[in-house]
Design an enzyme around this catalytic site. Structure first.
Site, PDB file in Angstrom:
ATOM      1  N   PRO A 189       0.648  -1.203  -0.040  1.00  0.00           N
ATOM      2  CA  PRO A 189       0.034   0.012   0.189  1.00  0.00           C
ATOM      3  C   PRO A 189       0.797   1.217   0.061  1.00  0.00           C
ATOM      4  CG  PRO A 189      -0.905  -1.427   1.675  1.00  0.00           C
ATOM      5  CD  PRO A 189       0.444  -2.166   0.953  1.00  0.00           C
ATOM      6  N   ASN A 248      -6.292 -10.609  -7.624  1.00  0.00           N
ATOM      7  CA  ASN A 248      -7.648 -10.026  -7.943  1.00  0.00           C
ATOM      8  C   ASN A 248      -8.289  -9.688  -6.713  1.00  0.00           C
ATOM      9  OD1 ASN A 248      -7.663 -10.981 -10.652  1.00  0.00           O
ATOM     10  ND2 ASN A 248      -8.439 -12.977 -10.093  1.00  0.00           N
ATOM     11  N   THR A 255     -15.738  -8.749 -13.951  1.00  0.00           N
ATOM     12  CA  THR A 255     -16.154  -9.612 -14.927  1.00  0.00           C
ATOM     13  C   THR A 255     -17.412 -10.213 -14.896  1.00  0.00           C
ATOM     14  OG1 THR A 255     -15.782 -12.024 -15.927  1.00  0.00           O
ATOM     15  CG2 THR A 255     -14.990 -11.636 -13.775  1.00  0.00           C
ATOM     16  N   TYR A 282     -10.890 -18.634  -9.892  1.00  0.00           N
ATOM     17  CA  TYR A 282     -10.643 -17.303 -10.640  1.00  0.00           C
ATOM     18  C   TYR A 282     -12.181 -16.526 -10.228  1.00  0.00           C
ATOM     19  CZ  TYR A 282     -10.999 -14.014 -14.291  1.00  0.00           C
ATOM     20  OH  TYR A 282     -11.249 -12.916 -14.914  1.00  0.00           O
ATOM     21  N   LYS A 299     -12.416 -12.652  -8.252  1.00  0.00           N
ATOM     22  CA  LYS A 299     -12.774 -11.693  -8.894  1.00  0.00           C
ATOM     23  C   LYS A 299     -13.967 -11.084  -8.245  1.00  0.00           C
ATOM     24  CE  LYS A 299     -11.648  -9.945 -12.433  1.00  0.00           C
ATOM     25  NZ  LYS A 299     -10.572  -8.681 -12.435  1.00  0.00           N
TER      26      LYS A 299
END
Length: 328
Positions: free
Chosen positions: A64, A103, A128, A153, A157
């Site tokens: 960060p 992600n 997505t 995945y 996401k």
């Protein structure tokens, strides 16, 4: 429809995380044409970002503090997070930890970094449509659909998108999540399905052989990458915040039709294809069709490029980049 952000859009200093990727490069190009001061951020430069300011940063590992320092040094007004752990430059062979690092982990670190920047930095996060998970064929997928992703995945996401939305609800962030359908168009990622189609046709043309392609029975919504970039810029320049917005064509196409359309749009007969049907590995569900009414209402956005035009231009740009150099 949301009103534009205060001030001239051209004055915006826009950082594109993943600026060398398929979507990222188009966002950078369009933002620059709109007069934005563009900062492309990625692990390493690529030739197509040479006209933009570039910052080298391993976003999968960046702290960060390092992200915040970058944003402060460049006095960034807007961040577009166009990163994706299924980055096709590297391929899809990722562990669950790798997926989570980028992600979700990057999103958390980015949100923490935004809290260290004086003033409000807008965030447009690219998610997505596959975050919704499997849905029955025929479903028109709107933003009210409860996400039920099943793969590592898609779960990672979704978690990233949810982190952004949670931050906007508490006032810790300002921005939107764009849930993007399957993408087609110029400069596809090599490991994406469109990128593989381009490589297969390129090989068939070079050798004179037929083009072998393995097809599943999925039907998916495909949207041109340049239309997606337009949606991103509309989100950047909007005052709307705290919502997920679907970006797609609103049409589902089966894979055999897509492949035949690609070949004929490229100027070759469909007979060049050697089609083989079997189950194909995928990052998401077998059916996607986006409801894009919110994008029209909130952002004034609708897709403008037909699938045939998108596939034609995808091939033309590849041919231009791979044209043999003729000696003097």
């Amino acid at each position: 429809m949301a009103t534009p952000r205060p001030g001239a859009p051209g004055a915006l200093r826009t950082a594109v995380l993943g600026g060398t990727g398929w979507l990222g490069r188009h966002v950078c190009e369009l933002a620059a044409r709109r007069g934005h001061h563009v900062l492309a951020v990625a692990r390493r430069p690529r030739p197509h970002v040479a006209t933009h300011q570039f910052a080298e940063l391993d976003l999968a590992r960046a702290s960060p503090e390092s992200i915040g320092r970058l944003l402060r040094e460049h006095r960034v007004d807007v961040v577009v997070n166009a990163t994706d752990a299924a980055n096709a430059t590297d391929g899809w062979a990722r562990t669950d930890e790798d997926l989570a690092d980028l992600n979700l982990g990057l999103v958390r670190r980015l949100l923490a970094a935004l809290g260290t920047v004086e003033g409000r930095v807008r965030l447009v996060h690219i998610g997505t449509m596959h975050e919704y998970g499997e849905v029955p064929a025929g479903t028109v997928m709107d933003e009210a659909l409860h996400p039920r992703p099943v793969t590592p995945y898609t779960r990672s996401k979704l978690a990233g998108s949810q982190a952004v939305l949670a931050a906007t609800r508490t006032g810790a962030a300002d921005g939107l999540v764009l849930r993007v359908a399957n993408v087609s168009g110029p400069h596809p990622s090599p490991e994406s399905f469109p990128g593989k189609l381009v490589a297969l046709l390129r090989e068939a043309v070079a050798t004179g052989d037929r083009m072998p392609v393995t097809l599943g029975d999925a039907l998916r919504d495909f949207v041109d990458v340049r239309d997606v970039a337009e949606a991103v810029l509309k989100a950047v320049e909007s005052t709307a915040t705290g919502q997920a917005v679907n970006i797609g064509s609103g049409t589902a196409v089966d894979m055999p039709t897509l492949v035949r359309l690609f070949v004929t749009a490229a100027g070759y007969p469909a007979e060049i294809l050697d089609e083989r049907a079997q189950e194909v590995r995928s990052l998401g569900g077998a059916w996607t069709r986006a409801d894009i009414q919110r994008a029209a209402h909130l952002l004034g956005w609708r897709p403008r490029t037909t699938l045939a035009e998108s596939l034609r231009d995808m091939w033309r740009t590849d041919r231009a980049e791979h044209r043999p150099v003729v000696g003097r």
